[in-house]
Write a protein that holds these residues in place. Sequence first.
Motif, mmCIF file in Angstrom:
data_model
loop_
_atom_site.group_PDB
_atom_site.id
_atom_site.type_symbol
_atom_site.label_atom_id
_atom_site.label_comp_id
_atom_site.label_asym_id
_atom_site.label_seq_id
_atom_site.Cartn_x
_atom_site.Cartn_y
_atom_site.Cartn_z
ATOM 1 N N CYS A 51 0.839 -1.161 0.152
ATOM 2 C CA CYS A 51 -0.074 -0.100 0.111
ATOM 3 C C CYS A 51 0.828 1.182 0.019
ATOM 4 O O CYS A 51 1.991 1.298 0.667
ATOM 5 C CB CYS A 51 -0.877 -0.204 1.198
ATOM 6 S SG CYS A 51 -1.995 1.552 1.419
ATOM 7 N N TYR A 53 0.002 4.102 1.028
ATOM 8 C CA TYR A 53 -0.476 5.422 1.832
ATOM 9 C C TYR A 53 0.609 5.335 3.383
ATOM 10 O O TYR A 53 1.544 5.921 3.226
ATOM 11 C CB TYR A 53 -1.782 5.270 2.115
ATOM 12 C CG TYR A 53 -2.849 5.514 0.954
ATOM 13 C CD1 TYR A 53 -2.648 6.762 0.253
ATOM 14 C CD2 TYR A 53 -3.876 4.415 0.676
ATOM 15 C CE1 TYR A 53 -3.270 6.821 -0.821
ATOM 16 C CE2 TYR A 53 -4.592 4.742 -0.392
ATOM 17 C CZ TYR A 53 -4.471 5.819 -1.373
ATOM 18 O OH TYR A 53 -5.190 6.267 -2.365
ATOM 19 N N CYS A 54 0.220 4.493 4.127
ATOM 20 C CA CYS A 54 0.698 4.609 5.544
ATOM 21 C C CYS A 54 2.033 3.835 5.664
ATOM 22 O O CYS A 54 2.062 2.905 4.773
ATOM 23 C CB CYS A 54 -0.375 4.628 6.727
ATOM 24 S SG CYS A 54 -0.497 2.928 7.478
ATOM 25 N N GLY A 57 2.709 -0.371 5.642
ATOM 26 C CA GLY A 57 3.076 -1.131 4.742
ATOM 27 C C GLY A 57 2.418 -2.414 3.999
ATOM 28 O O GLY A 57 3.146 -3.474 3.969
ATOM 29 N N CYS A 58 1.103 -2.449 4.186
ATOM 30 C CA CYS A 58 0.436 -3.579 3.926
ATOM 31 C C CYS A 58 0.597 -4.362 2.622
ATOM 32 O O CYS A 58 0.826 -3.567 1.621
ATOM 33 C CB CYS A 58 -1.313 -3.460 4.062
ATOM 34 S SG CYS A 58 -1.586 -2.781 5.895
ATOM 35 N N CYS A 93 -7.122 -1.379 5.192
ATOM 36 C CA CYS A 93 -8.027 -0.384 5.824
ATOM 37 C C CYS A 93 -8.791 0.343 4.692
ATOM 38 O O CYS A 93 -8.623 0.195 3.517
ATOM 39 C CB CYS A 93 -7.360 0.589 6.600
ATOM 40 S SG CYS A 93 -6.530 1.995 5.759
ATOM 41 N N GLY A 96 -6.516 1.777 2.037
ATOM 42 C CA GLY A 96 -5.996 0.680 1.022
ATOM 43 C C GLY A 96 -7.050 0.222 0.194
ATOM 44 O O GLY A 96 -6.798 -0.085 -0.985
ATOM 45 N N VAL A 240 -4.622 -1.146 10.266
ATOM 46 C CA VAL A 240 -4.472 -2.438 9.816
ATOM 47 C C VAL A 240 -3.112 -2.935 11.134
ATOM 48 O O VAL A 240 -3.058 -3.718 11.757
ATOM 49 C CB VAL A 240 -3.772 -2.958 8.532
ATOM 50 C CG1 VAL A 240 -3.446 -4.370 8.674
ATOM 51 C CG2 VAL A 240 -4.973 -2.759 7.681
HETATM 52 S S1 SF4 Z 1 -3.207 0.394 7.278
HETATM 53 FE FE1 SF4 Z 1 -4.241 1.308 5.438
HETATM 54 S S2 SF4 Z 1 -3.303 2.912 4.675
HETATM 55 FE FE2 SF4 Z 1 -1.862 1.847 6.187
HETATM 56 S S3 SF4 Z 1 -0.801 0.604 4.500
HETATM 57 FE FE3 SF4 Z 1 -2.574 -0.734 5.511
HETATM 58 S S4 SF4 Z 1 -3.979 -0.203 3.947
HETATM 59 FE FE4 SF4 Z 1 -2.546 1.171 3.746
#
Ligand code: SF4
Length: 1016
Positions: A51, A53-54, A57-58, A93, A96, A240
């Motif tokens: 991912c 975004y945050c 690192g999903c 989340c 993602g 997550v």
């Molecule tokens: S918690 Fe959400 S934003 Fe963060 S990496 Fe996972 S999917 Fe993406």
Amino acid sequence: MELSRRQFFKICAGGMAGTTVASLGFLSSFSAHAEARQYKLLKAKETRNNCTYCSVGCGMLMYSLGDTAKNVTESIYHVEGDPDHPVSRGSLCPKGAGVLDYIHSDNRLLYPEYRAPGSDKWQRISWDEAIERIARLMKADRDANFIEKNAQGLTVNRWTTTGMLCSSAASNETGILDGKFARALGMVAIDCQARLCHGPTVAALAPTFGRGAMTNNWVDIKNANVVLIMGGNAAEAHPVGFKWVIEAQTKNDATVVVVDPRFNRSAAVADLYAPIRAGSDTAFLLGAIRYLIEHDAIQHEYVRAYTNASLIIRDDYTFDDGLFSGYDAEKRQYDKSSWFYQLDEQGHALRDETLSHPRCVWNLLKAHVDRYTPEMVNRLCGTSIDDFNRICEILASTSVPNRTATILYALGWTHHSAGAQIIRAAGMLQLLLGNIGMAGGGVNALRGHSNIQGYTDLGLLSTNLPGYMPLPSEKQPDYQTYISQITPPALGLNEVNYWQNTPKFFISMMKSFWGDRATAENNWGYDWLPKWDRLYDVMTQAKLMLDGKINGYIVQGFNPLAAFPDKNKSARALAKLKYMVVIDPLVTESSTFWQHHGEMNDVDPKEIQTEVFRLPSSCFAEEDGSIANSGRWLQWHWAAAEPPGEAMHDGKILGRLFTRLRELYQQEGGANPEPVLNMSWNYKNPRDPHPEEIAREANGMALADLYDDKGQLIAKKGQQLSSFAQLRDDGTTSSFCWVYCGSWTEQGNQMANRDNSDPYGLGCTPGWAWSWPANRRILYNRASADVAGKPWDPQRALLHWDGKKWSGMDVADYNASAPGTNVGPFIMNPEGVARLFSIDKMNDGPFPEHYEPLESPIGTNPLHPNVISSPVARVFKEDVANMGNAADFPYVATTYSITELFRHWTKHARLNAIAQPDQFIEMGEALAQQKGIVAGDVVKVTSKRGYIKAKAVVTKRLQTLTIDGRQIDTIGIPCHWGFEGATRKGFLANTLTPSVGDANSQTPEYKSFLVNIEKA
Ligand code: SF4
């Protein structure tokens, strides 16, 4: 068919809760055919990614279709969580889960564009034209303004009039090109998102423990007995990752405590929530330290052996009436020389193991925190004495060796004018409890953007180099001065003092920079590095633009108009530029800062003479490369499709631009062409370097046959190195970033490892990805065992001494020394122990101290009324006039993120925009009643710097607190909207925030400032 928004969620995103706005009934309608989605098909190509975004690192699996061989464009049509990923385990989340709409956003840029001075529109141009014109503008500016020698005649080779902002979500391989590109040209005004994010984390944790990163990792949270979430809101910002908090709570019977100005979603599932006034966290934590000392809830053996409690401080160190010794009021800075140990003749720190010496750290600490009684905490923080004592009691329960607490924080601590000291206080607290180096312990900085850890590692900040080495200043005009000043002597007889290897790290980096041209004779190309004369952080950059001293700006994957403090000031600053180059996958407010967008961006394009180039880049789903998550895991990902339209990979854009600049310098000469031409850019295709080539370079290689002490060959010339322990200071090794050495060895790309087995059940998955340093999963893990090498807690043993060596589930963060040899476990600190007293490593004091935010709602500091706010907070004179006071702006405002949106990116993704379409602010019921505001009213929130308008959410989540006898209300301001995006247009939240920053990292204050509110 028309669907309501609620029906729409049932069809395609059942898990996404559009809480606030749905409850207000601001529903839109959407056509069903537009939202109909394809689902996974058997013939699809599956690609692994992470991912964007945050920093959790999903893991993501991306599915694409389209056979490019038959001229059909490959397109990603489905994304789901990777069930094998040890952190995310198949979860995504709401951010993602909506990533497909980011990849295919209507706001993706498809071709290069140009905006002429004074124009109100874009015009399409070709890549060739864009590169040529940008290269010409850069060269002209560099040639006219390059400084080869300073006023003293010293070689400084710097270019200050064009700056660069680097991304935080692009791969490390792009970051390495950024670094080489900028430093070859002599740029000093470069920065990345870390400045606006976790800068204070490095500034606080490195002086405390030796390294500036999250100590443990996401999965390890499950091992905790107590989880303190303070200065962060993991349930919303890192949803997550937060699953491991729930795992600890449900499977480990952990007590979860949340301390926050707002009853947030983390608080909703906590065992205990306590409110606190924004900007008073240091007082709370110092109060907790006082509690531990008073109640003797200290892990004494750990503190005595593993911290500097017993070390003796100089007699001239003092703290008096809010000021530490050495303060210079005129310069607003400290002379830190008294903040140091007393030394013996060998230069080793004196110590008193009995802790009775009046000048030992332990006794100074006791005296320092004595003022932070529960009553004082209550007076400053507004937290009730009962809540405070209960939380201290819960934390104190982990002072025994077989219980641990973890502390999770994020921007709620970093975004303050004294943010680094809050984090320091947390580190000290954990040391007293013996919770550092332990499974389930640590101070866990929950990083923000997906690769901001990587960009920090790569040193993409104005005064940094890769691997946490500093860029030389003009006070270090020669190599010997520089290297001797940055290589610390040991402060104890047997200490490892790992930074003694700095010359090996530095010279290997210089070989990576300049290749064969870096030789011992030319001091490895030292003169070619720019030497800074002042800080060039983002606030300085904005000031220099306003002063007409920065002409050009390259903005890569960054949105300064939305990110810098005081948006209106930033807009004025950008309007003073001669040229600006925006490299981004999306339309950003910064790229259109010259456009009129009503009250939200009230400018006249005719008056703005900045030339703007907008270059479309790939997004994460279209590139190969690595990103480093918050737990320091470098995870490799692969492209699932080509960038859309004419968009290009960032590396290709930089490659084309740099290659053209070199051609121009070769053909025409110009100001100091040497570093431009000498920078090693030996990629197969210099115009389009491949990420794999760069990743191998980041790791480093043997430049000659390497032998160990016993004469055994350990690496042949040309082979990849396996560890930074192999680095040499004689020019026979190269490594762009020493902490990444080991990530791509002769055995291949370690970052692509995909064995998720967890043989010890403690969440240590050494076969998944690669964690710096040396694939170590928990930093300082030697401290998880006692002095004799026996684990403090056999149930969560990370290491033990097996009689010959250190063994266990993790790579030992230590050398091979046997127990009992008097070698401290904090090997990056020259004294071998962690620091309760940070000696001269921080700019605002060796102990934390509570200072009021610069905009204080009480206008005094009950601890020392003569020194209200940090005396060394970073603020320019002209910005002082732009600070408000409580008489005009009586309410504390604080900005934050919500679950459905990520900073200013997800507003371009349709699904997320549907979930949270409208800008809102939160206010407490008492204040709303007082102001005659009801839920859904449009309100105007005003600070000394500007105003925003948004819908009001009236909530019990924000309480009125009594601070120093006054009733103080807080306004909550989510930060996600702007005048571009798929959401409804909104105001940039940073319109309200002040230009003031932390004294150590210059990170601006976004969490505690003053506003007024009225019905619009
Ligand atoms: S918690 Fe959400 S934003 Fe963060 S990496 Fe996972 S999917 Fe993406």
